[in-house]
Scaffold this active site. Structure first.
Site, mmCIF file in Angstrom:
data_model
loop_
_atom_site.group_PDB
_atom_site.id
_atom_site.type_symbol
_atom_site.label_atom_id
_atom_site.label_comp_id
_atom_site.label_asym_id
_atom_site.label_seq_id
_atom_site.Cartn_x
_atom_site.Cartn_y
_atom_site.Cartn_z
ATOM 1 N N ASP A 92 28.109 47.452 47.340
ATOM 2 C CA ASP A 92 27.522 48.594 46.641
ATOM 3 C C ASP A 92 28.670 49.548 46.298
ATOM 4 O O ASP A 92 29.119 50.325 47.134
ATOM 5 C CB ASP A 92 26.476 49.278 47.531
ATOM 6 C CG ASP A 92 25.811 50.463 46.834
ATOM 7 O OD1 ASP A 92 26.369 50.964 45.834
ATOM 8 O OD2 ASP A 92 24.749 50.911 47.307
ATOM 9 N N PHE A 94 23.578 53.943 52.393
ATOM 10 C CA PHE A 94 22.644 54.470 51.402
ATOM 11 C C PHE A 94 22.661 53.562 50.174
ATOM 12 O O PHE A 94 23.720 53.312 49.602
ATOM 13 C CB PHE A 94 22.989 55.907 50.976
ATOM 14 C CG PHE A 94 21.972 56.466 50.020
ATOM 15 C CD1 PHE A 94 20.765 56.977 50.480
ATOM 16 C CD2 PHE A 94 22.200 56.442 48.647
ATOM 17 C CE1 PHE A 94 19.798 57.458 49.597
ATOM 18 C CE2 PHE A 94 21.238 56.924 47.760
ATOM 19 C CZ PHE A 94 20.041 57.443 48.232
ATOM 20 N N LYS A 129 26.566 55.623 38.960
ATOM 21 C CA LYS A 129 27.177 56.953 38.954
ATOM 22 C C LYS A 129 28.221 57.214 37.861
ATOM 23 O O LYS A 129 27.884 57.701 36.801
ATOM 24 C CB LYS A 129 27.732 57.270 40.351
ATOM 25 C CG LYS A 129 26.599 57.403 41.387
ATOM 26 C CD LYS A 129 26.915 58.334 42.514
ATOM 27 C CE LYS A 129 25.671 58.746 43.273
ATOM 28 N NZ LYS A 129 25.223 57.848 44.341
#
Ligand SMILES: *Cc1c(COP(=O)(O)O)cnc(C)c1O
Length: 393
Positions: free
Chosen positions: A217, A128, A246
């Protein structure tokens, strides 16, 4: 809830009004244990006084200017990120997908600069990387892509945790310029490579052999989530590019694309930009976040509490049919069940417990880094009881 919101989320029927540490309160005054932290965002928990103070102080001074000017807070956060990562340069943006967009642009430009006109990037199954067109194209989940064709081209997909598959595609694709990979797959189901460090080391070696960029990532794994600042620091390797978001701003939106060596020199004047990216408020929040993690030993805490939670669940589920495995990398915790368990989210909410389910059958926990032993024990007891009830239904 307003009828004027687009239907992009299947929202739980609850509205929170305040928080403190790992606890949230709804409009009726009911208290919830937060084991999701806004999906790995609120690492410091809610309303951390030092963070609140840093944000309030910065807001009172200066919220935004423009990247047309020098920004002291942005420079300070770039310096700090490079100090703790051993990397060289940072581009600031506002989210994880934007950080990955920057990484993808760096890879393409890096390719073009060395004469590869149609550069390709290796990406993984179950990955993702975000919801923009390029990042959903890089994502290994048809549900995320369906309906948005034509997808952005230039991605080659291989199975996760499969070094041989990467070596195989290398033989037939001369235009590859980079690998984009999550050290631990979050949305994909808390997938941890069998030999997590070995996997990254092998990918590093392949990249070095072919002159590709290794792009990690770390949007979910970064900022102390797995017990080190960044997940790659469990290994001796360093990536060429790392993306963050995040947990970086503790809820103030911020993303970062960090690069080292030749990758750090790829973007030159005019090649990329962002109106909000790295503004004084967001970077002050980022800087405060990193300082608080350091001062309060939250990397060590993430490792300790994460392992405590895994061991706690393993003890609880010793004789429980239906639990396949409990796995964790620090405070990224997955409880894989033998059946779809989306209903558990609502059951947990009714029991005043905030959790998430991903990949259909994996209960995902991303608790705040500040969680104490007592809170972790309470989480294990309350959630284990709920999962046992669910499995015997
Ligand atoms: C959440 C996430 C993203 C996307 O971040 P946004 O801020 O929602 O754009 C990208 N990569 C990973 C690994 C993520 O977990």
């Amino acid at each position: 809830m307003s009828d004027h919101l687009m239907n992009t989320y299947n929202r739980q029927p609850v509205t929170f009004t305040k928080g403190e540490g790992v606890w949230l309160w709804d409009i009726a005054g009911e208290k919830y244990l937060d084991a999701l932290a806004g999906v790995a965002v609120n690492g410091l928990g809610h309303a951390h006084p030092k963070l609140v103070n840093a944000i309030a102080k910065q807001a009172a001074k200066l919220i935004h200017v423009s990247n047309i000017y020098q920004i002291a807070e942005q420079s300070a956060l770039a310096d700090k990120l490079c100090e703790i990562s051993g990397m060289d340069k940072v581009f600031f943006c506002n989210s994880g997908c934007e950080a990955n967009e920057a990484a993808i642009k760096i890879a393409r430009l890096y390719g073009h600069n060395k004469g590869v006109e149609m550069p390709e990037i290796i990406v993984m199954e179950q990955s993702f990387h975000g919801r923009t067109l390029a990042t959903l194209s890089a994502t290994g989940n048809r549900k995320v892509q369906a309906g948005f064709e034509p997808l952005v081209s230039g991605f080659i997909r291989v199975p996760y945790d499969d070094v041989e598959a990467v070596k195989q595609v290398a033989l037939h694709h001369p235009n590859i310029v980079a690998i984009l990979v999550e050290p631990v797959q979050g949305e994909g189901g808390i997938n941890i490579p069998k030999d997590a460090g070995g996997y990254l080391e092998a990918l590093r070696q392949i990249c070095d052999t072919h002159g590709w960029l290794l792009m990690l990532d770390e949007v979910q794994t970064g900022i102390a989530r797995t017990g080190t600042w960044f997940s790659f620091q469990h290994t001796p390797i360093k990536p060429d590019v790392m993306t963050l978001a995040k947990g970086l701003g503790s809820g103030v939106p911020i993303g970062a694309c960090v690069a080292s060596g030749k990758a750090a020199e790829v973007f030159t004047y005019g090649k990329h930009g962002s109106t909000f990216g790295g503004n004084p408020l967001a970077t002050a929040a980022g800087l405060a976040t990193l300082n608080i993690i350091e001062e309060e030993g939250l990397r060590e805490n993430a490792e300790k509490i994460g392992n405590l939670i895994r061991e706690g669940f393993n003890a609880e589920f010793k004789t429980t049919q239906g639990v396949v495995v409990v796995r964790n990398a620090g405070l990224m915790i997955g409880i894989e069940l033998d059946r779809p368990c989306g209903d558990l989210v609502r059951m947990a909410l009714d029991a005043k417990l905030l959790i998430n389910v991903t990949a259909d059958n994996v209960v995902r926990l991303l608790p705040p880094l500040v969680m104490s032993e007592a809170e972790a024990t309470e989480l294990v007891q309350r959630l284990a009881a709920l999962i046992k009830t669910f499995l015997t239904k």
